[in-house]
Design a protein around this motif. Structure first.
Motif, PDB file in Angstrom:
ATOM      1  N   SER A   1       0.817  -1.218   0.000  1.00 15.30           N
ATOM      2  CA  SER A   1       0.000   0.000   0.000  1.00 15.30           C
ATOM      3  C   SER A   1       0.851   1.268   0.000  1.00 15.30           C
ATOM      4  O   SER A   1       0.372   2.336  -0.405  1.00 15.30           O
ATOM      5  N   ASP A   2       2.114   1.158   0.418  1.00 12.33           N
ATOM      6  CA  ASP A   2       2.989   2.331   0.503  1.00 12.33           C
ATOM      7  C   ASP A   2       3.835   2.524  -0.761  1.00 12.33           C
ATOM      8  O   ASP A   2       4.613   3.467  -0.849  1.00 12.33           O
ATOM      9  N   ASN A   3       3.674   1.644  -1.725  1.00 12.50           N
ATOM     10  CA  ASN A   3       4.502   1.700  -2.931  1.00 12.50           C
ATOM     11  C   ASN A   3       3.966   2.754  -3.894  1.00 12.50           C
ATOM     12  O   ASN A   3       2.976   2.540  -4.586  1.00 12.50           O
ATOM     13  N   ARG A   4       4.667   3.872  -3.959  1.00 10.23           N
ATOM     14  CA  ARG A   4       4.270   4.959  -4.850  1.00 10.23           C
ATOM     15  C   ARG A   4       5.349   5.320  -5.878  1.00 10.23           C
ATOM     16  O   ARG A   4       5.117   6.123  -6.763  1.00 10.23           O
ATOM     17  N   LEU A   5       6.519   4.720  -5.745  1.00 14.06           N
ATOM     18  CA  LEU A   5       7.626   5.075  -6.631  1.00 14.06           C
ATOM     19  C   LEU A   5       7.959   3.983  -7.637  1.00 14.06           C
ATOM     20  O   LEU A   5       8.578   4.258  -8.669  1.00 14.06           O
ATOM     21  N   GLY A   6       7.565   2.734  -7.343  1.00 15.35           N
ATOM     22  CA  GLY A   6       7.911   1.639  -8.235  1.00 15.35           C
ATOM     23  C   GLY A   6       9.383   1.276  -8.140  1.00 15.35           C
ATOM     24  O   GLY A   6      10.121   1.756  -7.270  1.00 15.35           O
ATOM     25  N   GLY A   7       9.845   0.422  -9.053  1.00 12.04           N
ATOM     26  CA  GLY A   7      11.233  -0.022  -9.048  1.00 12.04           C
ATOM     27  C   GLY A   7      11.543  -0.983  -7.920  1.00 12.04           C
ATOM     28  O   GLY A   7      10.684  -1.344  -7.123  1.00 12.04           O
ATOM     29  N   TRP A   8      12.791  -1.433  -7.876  1.00 10.35           N
ATOM     30  CA  TRP A   8      13.283  -2.318  -6.829  1.00 10.35           C
ATOM     31  C   TRP A   8      12.374  -3.546  -6.691  1.00 10.35           C
ATOM     32  O   TRP A   8      11.974  -3.946  -5.590  1.00 10.35           O
TER      33      TRP A   8
ATOM     34  N   ARG B   1      11.427  -5.292  -3.077  1.00 12.08           N
ATOM     35  CA  ARG B   1      10.065  -5.011  -2.620  1.00 12.08           C
ATOM     36  C   ARG B   1       9.264  -6.306  -2.462  1.00 12.08           C
ATOM     37  O   ARG B   1       8.603  -6.527  -1.438  1.00 12.08           O
ATOM     38  N   ALA B   2       9.300  -7.130  -3.493  1.00 14.16           N
ATOM     39  CA  ALA B   2       8.465  -8.335  -3.498  1.00 14.16           C
ATOM     40  C   ALA B   2       8.905  -9.337  -2.443  1.00 14.16           C
ATOM     41  O   ALA B   2       8.070  -9.975  -1.789  1.00 14.16           O
ATOM     42  N   SER B   3      10.221  -9.488  -2.258  1.00 17.97           N
ATOM     43  CA  SER B   3      10.698 -10.456  -1.273  1.00 17.97           C
ATOM     44  C   SER B   3      10.403  -9.992   0.152  1.00 17.97           C
ATOM     45  O   SER B   3      10.092 -10.804   1.035  1.00 17.97           O
ATOM     46  N   LYS B   4      10.470  -8.699   0.397  1.00 16.89           N
ATOM     47  CA  LYS B   4      10.111  -8.186   1.723  1.00 16.89           C
ATOM     48  C   LYS B   4       8.605  -8.244   1.950  1.00 16.89           C
ATOM     49  O   LYS B   4       8.148  -8.496   3.077  1.00 16.89           O
ATOM     50  N   ALA B   5       7.810  -8.025   0.903  1.00 17.25           N
ATOM     51  CA  ALA B   5       6.364  -8.192   1.026  1.00 17.25           C
ATOM     52  C   ALA B   5       6.033  -9.650   1.338  1.00 17.25           C
ATOM     53  O   ALA B   5       5.140  -9.931   2.155  1.00 17.25           O
ATOM     54  N   ALA B   6       6.748 -10.562   0.701  1.00 13.31           N
ATOM     55  CA  ALA B   6       6.551 -11.981   0.998  1.00 13.31           C
ATOM     56  C   ALA B   6       6.910 -12.293   2.443  1.00 13.31           C
ATOM     57  O   ALA B   6       6.206 -13.046   3.128  1.00 13.31           O
ATOM     58  N   LEU B   7       8.003 -11.707   2.923  1.00 12.19           N
ATOM     59  CA  LEU B   7       8.389 -11.904   4.321  1.00 12.19           C
ATOM     60  C   LEU B   7       7.296 -11.406   5.258  1.00 12.19           C
ATOM     61  O   LEU B   7       6.959 -12.078   6.240  1.00 12.19           O
ATOM     62  N   ASN B   8       6.725 -10.248   4.957  1.00  7.17           N
ATOM     63  CA  ASN B   8       5.670  -9.719   5.812  1.00  7.17           C
ATOM     64  C   ASN B   8       4.472 -10.662   5.873  1.00  7.17           C
ATOM     65  O   ASN B   8       3.861 -10.846   6.936  1.00  7.17           O
ATOM     66  N   GLN B   9       4.130 -11.267   4.753  1.00  9.78           N
ATOM     67  CA  GLN B   9       3.011 -12.217   4.727  1.00  9.78           C
ATOM     68  C   GLN B   9       3.355 -13.489   5.496  1.00  9.78           C
ATOM     69  O   GLN B   9       2.507 -14.054   6.204  1.00  9.78           O
ATOM     70  N   ILE B  10       4.591 -13.930   5.372  1.00 12.30           N
ATOM     71  CA  ILE B  10       5.031 -15.117   6.119  1.00 12.30           C
ATOM     72  C   ILE B  10       4.941 -14.862   7.619  1.00 12.30           C
ATOM     73  O   ILE B  10       4.475 -15.711   8.390  1.00 12.30           O
ATOM     74  N   VAL B  11       5.393 -13.681   8.052  1.00 14.26           N
ATOM     75  CA  VAL B  11       5.322 -13.330   9.475  1.00 14.26           C
ATOM     76  C   VAL B  11       3.882 -13.300   9.944  1.00 14.26           C
ATOM     77  O   VAL B  11       3.540 -13.820  11.019  1.00 14.26           O
TER      78      VAL B  11
END
Length: 236
Positions: free
Chosen positions: A139-146, A150-160
């Motif tokens: 929801s905080d992604n406004r710049l794109g890139g990386w 981004r995706a691997s940390k989002a996956a980590l957040n879901q795993i947690v």
């Protein structure tokens, strides 16, 4: 016996977390885990070999723990290395690079949870925190890139989040959260510090103290969420 463990103890934040835990005097035993033994360790701290990209080493390290863990912090992560840095556009995406980022940033911590959550006490307070990043917030992604980071940390957040739901059933006094350390003056952020205000570029020691204070202040009702270094909650 109260035991704390930091996985990723050779990183800037990881080393600072080990030092802060050892200096707190609150733990009978502090374990510093990393691929290679740190050159120096605070008094009373022992080393454990773990490579989060090697599932067998995670399982083996957990099998050697013979006391309940009251604090576990996964401080591993990769943004750039000799193979390259973060992707700026779709044309930069590479399958092998994406797989490596997910292996270190998401799959490794997931396997740490698999093997180390069972070592938390069943009937006493405990906390396990995984270092994530605000950039993993969809929801905080406004710049794109990386993309990969981004995706691997989002996956980590879901795993947690998912692990916290399961953890509440067997260890209702435990907390499992993702933690955003801020922009810290380490090798991970070094190439990207230009433009960061001085007051927003934290020392590893400051970030570590803040993160530990956040963990200490959380309750089981807050388990599964993402918290920044200042205690504010980050939307998924």
């Amino acid at each position: 016996m109260t035991t704390a463990m930091v996985i990723g103890a050779n990183g800037g934040i990881g080393a600072a977390l080990v030092a802060a835990l050892a200096a707190s005097g609150r733990y009978d035993h502090v374990i510093a885990a990393a691929r290679r033994e740190p050159a120096t360790l605070p008094a009373g701290v022992t080393y454990a070999a773990i490579d989060v990209a090697d599932p067998a080493s995670i399982a083996a390290a957990a099998a050697r723990i013979d006391t309940p863990l009251t604090r576990v912090i996964v401080a591993t992560g990769i943004l750039h290395d000799e193979a390259g840095g973060p992707e700026r556009s779709l044309r930069d995406l590479d399958a092998a690079r994406l797989a490596h980022l997910f292996a270190v940033n998401a799959i490794g911590p997931a396997l740490v949870l698999k093997h180390f959550v069972p070592l938390l006490p069943r009937d006493a307070p405990a906390a396990i925190g995984c270092i994530s990043a605000r950039i993993g917030s969809i929801s905080d992604n406004r710049l794109g890139g990386w993309y990969g980071y981004r995706a691997s940390k989002a996956a980590l957040n879901q795993i947690v989040r998912t692990a916290a739901i399961e953890l509440a059933r067997s260890r209702p006094q435990a907390v499992c959260v993702a933690l955003h350390p801020g922009t810290v003056d380490t090798g991970l952020s070094k190439p990207f510090q230009r433009g960061v205000p001085a007051q927003k570029l934290f020392t590893p020691a400051y970030s570590a103290e803040q993160l530990l204070a956040v963990l200490d202040g959380l309750t089981p009702a807050q388990s599964g969420r993402i918290f920044a270094w200042d205690g504010s909650e980050i939307a998924p």
